[in-house]
Design a protein around this motif. Structure first.
Motif, PDB file in Angstrom:
ATOM      1  N   UNK B  84      46.726  32.275  13.794  1.00 46.92           N
ATOM      2  CA  UNK B  84      47.795  32.676  14.715  1.00 46.92           C
ATOM      3  C   UNK B  84      48.495  33.958  14.280  1.00 46.92           C
ATOM      4  N   UNK B  86      47.463  36.885  14.831  1.00 54.69           N
ATOM      5  CA  UNK B  86      47.407  37.767  16.006  1.00 54.69           C
ATOM      6  C   UNK B  86      48.530  37.448  16.983  1.00 54.69           C
ATOM      7  N   UNK B  88      51.551  35.979  16.370  1.00 53.12           N
ATOM      8  CA  UNK B  88      52.864  36.376  15.856  1.00 53.12           C
ATOM      9  C   UNK B  88      53.036  37.888  15.999  1.00 53.12           C
ATOM     10  N   UNK B 253      58.204  32.163  28.099  1.00 56.13           N
ATOM     11  CA  UNK B 253      56.865  31.875  28.623  1.00 56.13           C
ATOM     12  C   UNK B 253      56.162  33.167  29.040  1.00 56.13           C
ATOM     13  N   UNK B 256      55.050  34.948  25.858  1.00 61.06           N
ATOM     14  CA  UNK B 256      53.842  34.381  25.254  1.00 61.06           C
ATOM     15  C   UNK B 256      52.621  34.696  26.117  1.00 61.06           C
ATOM     16  N   UNK B 257      52.823  34.656  27.432  1.00 65.18           N
ATOM     17  CA  UNK B 257      51.717  35.003  28.326  1.00 65.18           C
ATOM     18  C   UNK B 257      51.213  36.422  28.040  1.00 65.18           C
ATOM     19  N   UNK B 260      49.447  36.625  24.709  1.00 64.34           N
ATOM     20  CA  UNK B 260      48.135  35.981  24.631  1.00 64.34           C
ATOM     21  C   UNK B 260      47.114  36.713  25.506  1.00 64.34           C
ATOM     22  N   UNK B 261      47.532  37.105  26.695  1.00 65.06           N
ATOM     23  CA  UNK B 261      46.563  37.707  27.614  1.00 65.06           C
ATOM     24  C   UNK B 261      46.407  39.211  27.412  1.00 65.06           C
ATOM     25  N   UNK B 263      46.938  41.015  24.194  1.00 58.60           N
ATOM     26  CA  UNK B 263      47.344  41.159  22.795  1.00 58.60           C
ATOM     27  C   UNK B 263      47.424  42.625  22.413  1.00 58.60           C
ATOM     28  N   UNK B 265      46.775  45.880  20.459  1.00 58.49           N
ATOM     29  CA  UNK B 265      45.570  46.296  19.734  1.00 58.49           C
ATOM     30  C   UNK B 265      45.895  46.673  18.296  1.00 58.49           C
TER      31      UNK B 265
ATOM     32  N   UNK C 333      39.095  47.717  17.208  1.00 55.07           N
ATOM     33  CA  UNK C 333      40.286  48.137  17.932  1.00 55.07           C
ATOM     34  C   UNK C 333      41.120  46.951  18.387  1.00 55.07           C
ATOM     35  N   UNK C 334      40.455  45.908  18.886  1.00 51.31           N
ATOM     36  CA  UNK C 334      41.247  44.773  19.355  1.00 51.31           C
ATOM     37  C   UNK C 334      41.700  43.902  18.198  1.00 51.31           C
ATOM     38  N   UNK C 392      38.176  35.835  21.136  1.00 54.73           N
ATOM     39  CA  UNK C 392      39.355  36.604  21.548  1.00 54.73           C
ATOM     40  C   UNK C 392      39.895  36.079  22.876  1.00 54.73           C
ATOM     41  N   UNK C 396      43.231  32.151  24.827  1.00 52.80           N
ATOM     42  CA  UNK C 396      44.113  31.998  25.985  1.00 52.80           C
ATOM     43  C   UNK C 396      44.317  30.545  26.375  1.00 52.80           C
ATOM     44  N   UNK C 399      47.432  28.796  25.415  1.00 53.60           N
ATOM     45  CA  UNK C 399      48.616  29.189  26.166  1.00 53.60           C
ATOM     46  C   UNK C 399      48.900  28.202  27.295  1.00 53.60           C
ATOM     47  N   UNK C 406      56.445  24.053  28.525  1.00 54.95           N
ATOM     48  CA  UNK C 406      57.591  24.902  28.839  1.00 54.95           C
ATOM     49  C   UNK C 406      58.024  24.680  30.278  1.00 54.95           C
TER      50      UNK C 406
END
Lengths: 146, 360, 433
Positions: B84, B86, B88, B253, B256-257, B260-261, B263, B265, C333-334, C392, C396, C399, C406
């Motif tokens: 995790x 990535x 944080x 929310x 976090x979205x 996560x979606x 991130x 680079x 890069x990612x 990667x 998701x 989430x 939430x």
């Protein structure tokens, strides 16, 4: 009826809160657990136990992103060199028969001080430091060479 | 049993620290309700995001090692090997941007509702300082991954600081820790980012919050003039706080979205000797200034265009900070109020320059 | 007042001039100045400003204590020119060009003498020289050819390992060029004069002259030093094979090597050229425009087929490595883990280098051994890269879990808020009916 509604709301909040806390705390705690791979120290790397290396042998060790050739000479001492051939970046190896460092790609040869002695390599291999501590071999980046 | 215990603790504390006035204050705190109530929430959201920054920042500092050889490597380790890590890091980056965004929204809503008026002048001033500190946070934090974009953006950014007349060159040298952006710069930015700025920020934030509590929510002029019976209020506790909480959860929310979606680079490691890659640009909140400096001609009258631009921004920033002390008063019957006009012009200017910055 | 300033400035200027000039002068004359005390040749020639052109203070002979008379003879102890330069006292003066090899050979061919300076010294230069084209022509009376001093200079002689030397590897091409690129001078010998130009553009020339890589061959590494001769047709492979060992070994075992001999073709240079050896590239194999195979092979024959096959194998491997590299960069890069991918790619790249050497067997099967391993590694790398990218995106999923809770919490709080507010309203109604 009224009481039930209130109870339901409280349950909803309680359940939601629990789930939410779990989904926040789980990543948090796993984040704090040290990862299995030790933090890669950039200046040295453990290569293994002394007993795993018989005299007159060589092995490629991953030094971060760079391959390093660890050699145990016939007389038993350890040496380490950058394993990247100075000609075209192939990985060199130790040859037990000729007791030289050898690059298979173009038959380049280096002596046991890393000096290029035959074939196309134009420069010697960069030496790394080797230290033995409590039976453990540690390869170090040579600080004086930058 | 339990409530008894709580009561005991409360009494113990109350005896020593006199908590009752505080409780009374919270109980009677009221929030006016009107068509602009929504803006009351913006400061809270900004605060919430700041708390997230502190929290994730502490977590990141457990793995991050500043230094030209270690910054990028330790971050790569964090992203690839730490579970995790990535997430944080991505939350820290996104939250930073959202925080500045909400700070801007908060500031402009305050501006347009003229909430900065007496007696809230210092609340405005501290708020402006907080926004400036946030931008300094963003600027110093941007370099820490030591990737290509960060390196060159910092180089350009500090160069602009260096163009300030008289003191510029020395400030630039102090910021960079030398005449160029090097490993020394990382250590300095790191120190600024995790010690100096947080300390300053906390101090000013405390003042800001005390001021806000002291004066309560500001009411828009037309509402303030109404008779007490026609005003609508809701109690701060629990009504407003619950709303706050719900909004915070929604923002959380969304945060976090995004994390996560989309991130953040890592980029490629900075190579100080490589030529600057194409598309070097600062963070979006610096864009309008950056773009202005880029569009200014080389020379205006007798001074350099860039220097003039920087001076204008410095004076402009100072004027903006001191708005409560010089705010123009229009006649009530005027269709266009002068301050509203100024605010709209500033907003349009920032908007257009930012868009130009990304389009050009 | 005015004069005062001027003289001060003048004084300063002169003082600075002396300060600047002194260390230079000092260094230049110090050693010779010492010699003045003991060597009348030096004393007189300095006075007359008749020191030989190009005399270097650190010339190895001078530094080893061999002063003028050591080579030129005469009596350096006498300040009388007639005595000092008396042929009866061994004075030789400037030797005739034809005499130069033996002039130097007096010492350099004498192992006993030379041993005093360096135990592993070679003393066959003179003998070797007379086997060379230069030496044979000199013997025949041609004084245009190079003798010792043409390459080594007369009075600025350094060991070949000294970068100041005219025969230090990076200086050799320049030294040979002085005669060999002069088309007027070379006209009567009827040999080309474009060697330097060609060499300077070649893979060896760029490495030696531009990158200053002394591991790269200079003229003498192929043509020999003192016995300078063009390598014979039969030995050219051995010359290249000196460094390109594997390539030669593979080549020598092929049918083609035999055929070459029969057809009087010259090993390596038929495809790679000489002097102007260009950097190799994969296009040299195959049947494309840059192919060297189709110089001899025609469509339909075995060699043509092999060329097509080998080219395809190389292309497959390089394409796979390229796409793996692109993916690797993306992963970097990612911020995903690319370490194992990098090591796999290193291996694949090594196989490619290997395959390019094995080409010299002209055997598609042997090339395939390497390219296949390389291809496997590259594919593994691609696989790993795709897995990283998948991972990667897989992140998701977590989430959705979090957002579910939430949302529940938000809904719960929202209902709670509504309840509280409706109660408050009722309360208010009750109080003020």
């Amino acid at each position: 009826m009224e009481l039930n509604r209130r109870k339901f709301t409280n349950m909803l909040i309680g359940g939601g809160l629990l789930g939410w806390l779990a989904s926040v705390l789980y990543p948090l705690f796993t984040y704090l657990i040290p990862p299995r791979v030790e933090e890669q120290s950039l200046n040295s790397v453990k290569a293994g136990k002394v007993d795993d290396f018989p005299p007159n042998s060589g092995k490629i060790i991953k030094f971060g992103r760079k391959p390093v050739l660890l050699i145990r000479t016939e007389t038993g001492d350890f040496r380490a060199f950058s394993a990247t051939c100075t000609h075209l970046d192939c990985i060199v190896q130790y040859r037990e028969d000729t007791k030289h460092i050898w690059c298979a790609c173009h038959n380049g040869m280096f002596d046991l001080t890393g000096k290029n002695i035959a074939g196309p390599p134009p420069r010697p291999l960069m030496p790394y430091g080797v230290r033995v501590q409590k039976n453990e071999i540690i390869i170090e980046k040579p600080t004086n060479l930058g | 049993m339990k409530s008894n215990m709580v009561k005991k603790v409360y009494n113990w504390l109350d005896e020593r620290y006199d908590l009752t006035p505080l409780i009374e204050f919270a109980r009677h705190k009221k929030v006016p309700v009107h068509e602009h109530t929504i803006w009351y929430y913006m400061g809270g959201v900004t605060l919430f995001l700041f708390l997230i920054q502190i929290f994730t920042g502490i977590l990141l500092s457990m793995y991050y090692q500043p230094g030209p050889d270690s910054s990028y490597e330790s971050l790569r380790f964090l992203l690839t090997k730490v579970r995790f890590g990535w997430l944080i890091r991505s939350i820290h980056s996104w939250s930073a941007n959202l925080m500045i965004f909400f700070a801007f929204v908060h500031m402009f809503s305050t501006f347009f509702t003229r909430a900065y008026k007496k007696p809230r002048e210092l609340t405005w001033v501290t708020g402006f300082i907080l926004l400036s500190l946030s931008m300094a946070f963003g600027f110093s934090g941007y370099l820490l991954p030591w990737n290509e974009l960060a390196f060159f953006a910092t180089k350009v950014g500090t160069e602009i600081v260096g163009a300030v007349p008289v003191v510029g060159p020395i400030i630039m040298k102090v910021l960079r820790g030398g005449s160029d952006v090097t490993g020394a710069t990382i250590y300095r930015f790191y120190a600024i980012h995790i010690t100096l700025l947080p300390a300053l920020f906390m101090l000013v934030l405390a003042l800001h919050l005390v001021f806000v509590q002291k004066h309560g929510m500001s009411e828009p002029e037309h509402l303030a003039n109404l008779p007490e019976s026609r005003k609508k209020y809701i109690p701060f506790f629990p009504n407003f706080l619950l709303r706050d909480l719900i909004l915070w959860l929604i923002v959380f929310d969304i945060l976090v979205f995004l994390a996560v979606y989309y991130p953040w680079e890592l980029g490629l490691k900075a190579d100080p000797f490589a030529p600057a890659p194409a598309g070097i640009r600062p963070e979006w909140y610096f864009m309008f200034m950056f773009q202005t400096l880029k569009l200014l001609p080389g020379h205006i009258l007798f001074i350099e265009g860039e220097v003039l631009g920087i001076l204008i921004f410095m004076v402009g920033g100072l004027l903006w900070m001191l708005v409560p002390f010089w705010a123009l008063k229009g006649r009530p019957d005027q269709r266009i109020q002068p301050m509203e006009f100024i605010g709209v012009v500033v907003l349009i200017y920032i908007g257009v320059m930012t868009i130009l910055g990304y389009a050009l | 007042m005015k004069i005062g300033y001027t003289s001060i400035f003048a004084g300063l200027f002169l003082g600075m001039g002396v300060l600047l000039a002194q260390p230079q002068d000092d260094e230049k004359t110090s050693y010779l100045q010492q010699l003045v005390e003991v060597d009348q040749c030096v004393a007189c020639h300095i006075e007359e400003e008749a020191l030989p052109e190009g005399l270097h203070e650190n010339d190895i002979h001078l530094r080893e204590g061999l002063s003028c008379a050591g080579c030129h003879g005469g009596d350096p102890t006498s300040d009388d020119m007639d005595i000092a330069m008396d042929p009866a006292r061994g004075y030789i003066g400037i030797p005739d060009k034809q005499e130069v090899p033996s002039f130097c050979g007096k010492c350099h061919s004498d192992i006993r003498f030379m041993r005093r300076f360096r135990p592993q010294v070679e003393t066959d230069q003179e003998v070797q020289y007379y086997t060379s084209r230069h030496g044979r022509l000199l013997k025949a009376g041609d004084t245009k050819v190079a003798v010792c001093t043409d390459c080594h200079t007369s009075h600025a002689v350094f060991p070949a390992s000294d970068p100041r030397s005219s025969v230090y590897p990076t200086n050799v091409p320049e030294t040979c060029k002085r005669c060999h690129s002069d088309s007027d001078y070379m006209a009567e010998y009827k040999i080309p004069t474009d060697q330097y130009e060609k060499f300077a553009e070649s893979v060896h020339g760029v490495a030696l002259l531009k990158k200053k890589d002394v591991g790269s061959p200079a003229c003498n590494d192929c043509h020999g030093n003192h016995g300078a001769l063009p390598p014979g047709v039969t030995s050219i492979g051995q010359v290249c094979g000196n460094c390109h060992i594997n390539n030669l070994q593979y080549f020598q075992k092929t049918k083609m090597a035999e055929e070459f001999k029969k057809m009087d073709l010259h090993d390596c240079i038929e495809c790679h050229g000489y002097h102007a050896v260009p950097p190799t590239n994969d296009e040299m194999v195959g049947v494309g425009e840059q192919s060297t195979c189709i110089d001899c092979h025609d469509e339909g024959d075995e060699g043509y087929k092999a060329a097509v096959e080998i080219r395809a194998m190389l292309r497959n491997l390089t394409t796979a490595i390229d796409s793996a590299n692109t993916l690797k960069k993306q992963i970097q890069i990612i911020g995903m883990d690319d370490l194992d991918i990098e090591y796999l790619l290193k291996d694949a790249h090594q196989q490619l280098i290997h395959a390019r050497t094995v080409i010299h067997t002209f055997d598609p099967k042997q090339v395939e051994e390497k390219t296949k391993t390389g291809l496997d590694r590259a594919k593994e790398a691609i696989q790993l890269a795709l897995e990283e990218i998948e991972e990667y995106h897989r992140r998701r999923k977590g989430f959705l879990f979090a957002t579910l809770f939430t949302t529940l919490l938000i809904i719960g709080l929202f209902i709670k808020l509504r309840q509280i507010e409706s109660e408050q309203k009722e309360d208010a109604h009750r109080r003020e009916p």
